[in-house]
Design an enzyme around this catalytic site. Sequence first.
Site, short mmCIF file in Angstrom:
data_model
loop_
_atom_site.label_atom_id
_atom_site.label_comp_id
_atom_site.label_asym_id
_atom_site.label_seq_id
_atom_site.Cartn_x
_atom_site.Cartn_y
_atom_site.Cartn_z
CG ASP A 177 -0.16 1.86 6.02
OD1 ASP A 177 0.90 1.25 5.77
OD2 ASP A 177 -0.41 3.00 5.58
CD GLU A 210 -2.34 1.40 2.79
OE1 GLU A 210 -2.86 2.48 3.09
OE2 GLU A 210 -2.30 0.42 3.56
CG ASP A 219 -7.86 4.93 5.29
OD1 ASP A 219 -9.09 4.76 5.19
OD2 ASP A 219 -7.32 6.04 5.42
CG ASP A 231 -4.25 2.82 8.60
OD1 ASP A 231 -4.58 1.93 7.76
OD2 ASP A 231 -3.67 3.85 8.27
#
Length: 710
Positions: free
Chosen positions: A562, A489, A566, A564
């Site tokens: 990541d 990503e 997103d 998180d």
Amino acid sequence: MARSAKKNEDESYDARHLSVLSGLEAVRKRPGMYIGTTDTRGLMHCLWEVIDNSVDEALGGYGSTIDITLYADGSVTVADEGRGIPVDIEPRTGLSGVEVVMTKLHAGGKFGGGSYAAAGGLHGVGASVVNALSARLDVEVTRGSKVHRMSFRRGEPGRFDDSSGQLSADNPFTPFTEPTPLDVVGKAKRGATGTKVRYWADPQIFLPDAEFQYSELADRARQTAFLIPGLGIRVTDERGVVRDENGEIVQTRTEEFRYEGGISEFVDHLAADPIITDVWRLDGEGTFTETVPVLGEDGRMVSQDVTRDVAVDIALRWGTGFETKLKSFVNIIATPKGGTHVAGFEQSLLKTVRKAVDANARKLKVGKDKLEKDDVLAGLTAVVTVRLAEPQFEGQTKEVLGTAAVKRIVAQTVEKQLSAQLDSSHRQTKAQAGRLLEKVVSEMKARISARTHRENQRRKTALESSSLPAKLYDCRVSDHEDTELFIVEGDSAMGTAKAARDSEHQALFPIRGKILNVQKASVADMLANTECSALIQVVGAGAGRSFAVDQARYGKVIIMTDADVDGAHIRTLLLTLFFRYMRPLVEAGRVFAAVPPLHRVEVVTGRGKPNEVIYTYSEAELNALLAKLVKQKKTYKEPIQRYKGLGEMDADQLAETTMDPALRSLRRVTMADAEAAEHTFALLMGSEVAPRKEFIVAGAAALDAERIDA
């Protein structure tokens, strides 16, 4: 001379060496011939045989409820409201009807004579096979205002001593030495009829780990209830239940299935993708003549020409997906491996849709390409049922229909009824037919495009050029077993990953932001999307139905996003792409999710030693670590580093925690339950907003606000 005589004696083989197995001995000697296996699958097949006998009664209009109960001692009961097994004496054998049905192979009421117009049990061996393979079987028949009872031990009739008050296969047993009538054990209401069978599977036959599967039983009950509108099937599981101090059951698992909509409702239940057409019903009838042996009044079999009636009933609809869900049945018996009825359905389906596409070739821009069966079956959910007397199956397990004439009758029905739908002038049906033709043509073009991708995009060698995406950082090894593709990503993480990877075996492919949600998009939109098309190109094995897992260019595909919200969303979008269009790769266990750490804790060691670094992967793990350090009176540097993205790590940290095979942790994406996975993807990524909102609201309390990158 003595040695020669011994040799001749060993090699002799004559009639005295032959064994003749009679009655149920053959079943116990070769159970696999009758039930397939002696594991859980064979155990469940025995249960199907008993249930199907009750269902055949309901199919004939006798009784509207069937009760199935699984007990903690491993036994099972099937009770119906049918006519009840005959209890009078069968004249040829001098035995009661119950004993004939339960102990004689190829005995029953389904060989003609009008007792059953259409039935699932055909060979007359189901009940007797189950009896032969049971340590104990009790049958109760309600007829003539009386309840009759007979018990069997491994197929042998007799009586169990149940004076202890506990029914068990281990209770003392006394076999009958001569024909014995049934015991009358109670009275029944006038007009009440039915059969109740309880049996304990024989541990001498079945494997120790064989057990009844509740989920499989519930699915079969639900399926049968769909096929016979108005029939109620109640399934109760008492295994492992909670009992009070008096031994009374206080908690059981019970489900009842009853549907009035028939196979149309069945199709709605099976289908998960957004609709292109409503559920269409195709039904018709036909006849054929076959020569069969018929039991005459004198008890002899005589060949005779018989006219058979075949009733065809099909429900089908198309959705936006490309998966095919096709269920087929003969007299409500599932035929998972198809047969002549499925062959006739698929053949006529392709022929009819091809004809409609050819008639609209200019509008659909078809060109010279031809539809194939897979193009038409993509996104199809269908239930195909036929009913006829004495169908010919391949084997006792009835998985394949072999009656040849059924193929023609089904094909004629589909061609006539489906052509009427596709040529309909009704406004709504005409619009749906137009969308269907556009879909099948789109599937054809996608198949051709994916095949071209697969043929052209192969790993480059020193002598050939490559048209792989420029942003792919490939590895040097060509043996796909030892190679890994990391889908990374963002560009910031890509820079760190390039320095952290082993370029010999690890390839990197960056994606920017969130890719297309392919759960909602069409095949054409997916192929037109730059990121999705590039990913399919990089994997190199095609897409959809043409995906060839053995052609995949990498041994592992690892999604590295990541830690998180997103990142989780991007991972879900990528998994949706793999699930919808590269599913065999997931099924093979070759798709993984990287597990990057959330925190980096630096513990102060003192005395000139380098500080100890510990990574944690969740808030709970971090809190537990900090509590442990405090207890051990160790100090750590503050503030604790919280990784919000892979780009915040340096190359050594990324390699140590996420990319080095010797140190990292990977989460394998599995397909243990494909239907549950498909339901989850439809919930999270589909077009239905309301169920997703309910899911988000229900899980909101468990979300840590600090994880939201805002």
